[in-house]
Design a protein around this motif. Structure first.
Motif, PDB file in Angstrom:
ATOM      1  N   GLY A 158     -42.764 -22.524  10.304  1.00 41.85           N
ATOM      2  CA  GLY A 158     -42.978 -23.043   8.946  1.00 41.85           C
ATOM      3  C   GLY A 158     -43.890 -22.141   8.146  1.00 41.85           C
ATOM      4  N   THR A 159     -44.921 -21.638   8.783  1.00 44.64           N
ATOM      5  CA  THR A 159     -45.833 -20.701   8.114  1.00 44.64           C
ATOM      6  C   THR A 159     -45.084 -19.428   7.732  1.00 44.64           C
ATOM      7  N   TRP A 160     -44.278 -18.915   8.665  1.00 42.56           N
ATOM      8  CA  TRP A 160     -43.479 -17.730   8.378  1.00 42.56           C
ATOM      9  C   TRP A 160     -42.514 -17.985   7.216  1.00 42.56           C
ATOM     10  N   GLN A 161     -41.910 -19.154   7.190  1.00 41.52           N
ATOM     11  CA  GLN A 161     -40.983 -19.513   6.116  1.00 41.52           C
ATOM     12  C   GLN A 161     -41.697 -19.511   4.764  1.00 41.52           C
ATOM     13  N   ILE A 162     -42.898 -20.050   4.717  1.00 41.83           N
ATOM     14  CA  ILE A 162     -43.670 -20.069   3.468  1.00 41.83           C
ATOM     15  C   ILE A 162     -44.024 -18.662   3.023  1.00 41.83           C
ATOM     16  N   ILE A 163     -44.456 -17.832   3.977  1.00 42.34           N
ATOM     17  CA  ILE A 163     -44.831 -16.445   3.637  1.00 42.34           C
ATOM     18  C   ILE A 163     -43.621 -15.679   3.109  1.00 42.34           C
ATOM     19  N   THR A 164     -42.488 -15.808   3.801  1.00 39.58           N
ATOM     20  CA  THR A 164     -41.308 -15.056   3.346  1.00 39.58           C
ATOM     21  C   THR A 164     -40.792 -15.573   2.010  1.00 39.58           C
ATOM     22  N   ARG A 165     -40.921 -16.842   1.766  1.00 34.02           N
ATOM     23  CA  ARG A 165     -40.398 -17.408   0.522  1.00 34.02           C
ATOM     24  C   ARG A 165     -41.296 -17.107  -0.668  1.00 34.02           C
ATOM     25  N   TYR A 166     -42.599 -17.314  -0.534  1.00 28.91           N
ATOM     26  CA  TYR A 166     -43.484 -17.224  -1.687  1.00 28.91           C
ATOM     27  C   TYR A 166     -44.234 -15.904  -1.801  1.00 28.91           C
ATOM     28  N   VAL A 167     -44.486 -15.239  -0.697  1.00 28.02           N
ATOM     29  CA  VAL A 167     -45.212 -13.972  -0.758  1.00 28.02           C
ATOM     30  C   VAL A 167     -44.229 -12.802  -0.833  1.00 28.02           C
ATOM     31  N   ASN A 178     -40.950 -13.086  -1.417  1.00 30.93           N
ATOM     32  CA  ASN A 178     -39.817 -13.437  -2.287  1.00 30.93           C
ATOM     33  C   ASN A 178     -38.460 -13.165  -1.629  1.00 30.93           C
ATOM     34  N   ASN A 179     -38.385 -13.336  -0.319  1.00 31.30           N
ATOM     35  CA  ASN A 179     -37.149 -13.138   0.422  1.00 31.30           C
ATOM     36  C   ASN A 179     -37.110 -14.172   1.551  1.00 31.30           C
ATOM     37  N   PRO A 180     -36.671 -15.431   1.241  1.00 30.59           N
ATOM     38  CA  PRO A 180     -36.730 -16.500   2.253  1.00 30.59           C
ATOM     39  C   PRO A 180     -35.897 -16.192   3.489  1.00 30.59           C
ATOM     40  N   SER A 181     -36.435 -16.568   4.606  1.00 25.70           N
ATOM     41  CA  SER A 181     -35.768 -16.366   5.894  1.00 25.70           C
ATOM     42  C   SER A 181     -34.852 -17.548   6.173  1.00 25.70           C
ATOM     43  N   ASP A 234     -33.203 -22.760   9.614  1.00 21.61           N
ATOM     44  CA  ASP A 234     -32.328 -23.425  10.581  1.00 21.61           C
ATOM     45  C   ASP A 234     -33.057 -23.719  11.890  1.00 21.61           C
ATOM     46  N   LEU A 235     -33.848 -22.778  12.361  1.00 18.35           N
ATOM     47  CA  LEU A 235     -34.603 -23.006  13.596  1.00 18.35           C
ATOM     48  C   LEU A 235     -35.563 -24.181  13.457  1.00 18.35           C
ATOM     49  N   LEU A 236     -36.173 -24.315  12.287  1.00 18.24           N
ATOM     50  CA  LEU A 236     -37.074 -25.441  12.050  1.00 18.24           C
ATOM     51  C   LEU A 236     -36.317 -26.764  12.149  1.00 18.24           C
ATOM     52  N   ILE A 237     -35.174 -26.818  11.524  1.00 17.38           N
ATOM     53  CA  ILE A 237     -34.389 -28.048  11.529  1.00 17.38           C
ATOM     54  C   ILE A 237     -33.967 -28.402  12.955  1.00 17.38           C
ATOM     55  N   TYR A 238     -33.438 -27.441  13.683  1.00 19.31           N
ATOM     56  CA  TYR A 238     -32.951 -27.702  15.039  1.00 19.31           C
ATOM     57  C   TYR A 238     -34.104 -28.017  15.994  1.00 19.31           C
TER      58      TYR A 238
END
Length: 176
Positions: A27-36, A38-41, A46-50
């Protein structure tokens, strides 16, 4: 039986704690890639959901094993106040209903949905969705194991209470 229950508890605890820690990092990685960056993973999403699905289903089996699941307190209190025998019958019936549900819905339904989904591939992870759905039958099997252990414990409890009643009756006859 307690040895098996304790071992199963520990294994599920470790798996759920590991999944939770993994989800926090992801989740932390997802936030960093999305907001810092600007390229969401998409992989992390999907891994978070599963991971959440697996943790929730294994956690629910664990909670049933510890008898910490939700109950309808109103009905339980009304029926338990009747007699110890009614309380025992209620406990056995609860275990049997949960076991039947687990066998039919989680295990049988889970196996069917897993088999149906084996042909579907997760676009971001590239793995079969059937493996994701295997959490259902696994959770069902674990819940059934806990149900069997709980029923054995109830049988032992009933034997102890019957033994206590028999000894109490003998003492009363000796006094008279």
């Amino acid at each position: 039986m307690n040895k098996l229950r304790n071992m199963l508890n520990k294994v599920i605890e470790v798996i759920c704690m590991t999944l939770l820690a993994f989800m926090v990092v992801l989740g932390t990685w997802q936030i960093i890639t999305r907001y810092v960056l600007n390229n969401p993973s998409t992989v992390s999403e999907d891994l978070l959901i599963y991971s959440f699905v697996w943790m929730a289903l294994l956690g629910s089996a664990y909670v049933f094993g510890k008898k910490d699941h939700m109950t309808m307190v109103f009905f339980r209190q009304k029926l338990e106040s009747k007699s110890p025998k009614v309380k025992m019958i209620l406990n056995v019936m609860t275990e049997l209903v949960v076991m039947i549900f687990s066998a039919l819905v989680l295990v049988l339904g889970g196996v069917q949905i897993s088999m149906l989904a084996m042909g579907q591939i997760s676009p971001s992870l590239g793995i079969s969705m059937g493996y994701i759905y295997l959490a259902l039958p696994l959770s069902g099997v674990i819940t059934i194991i806990y149900n069997i252990l709980n029923l054995i414990a109830l049988k032992e409890e009933m034997a102890q209470s019957n033994k206590g009643v028999t000894q109490s009756n003998r003492k009363n006859k000796n006094v008279a």
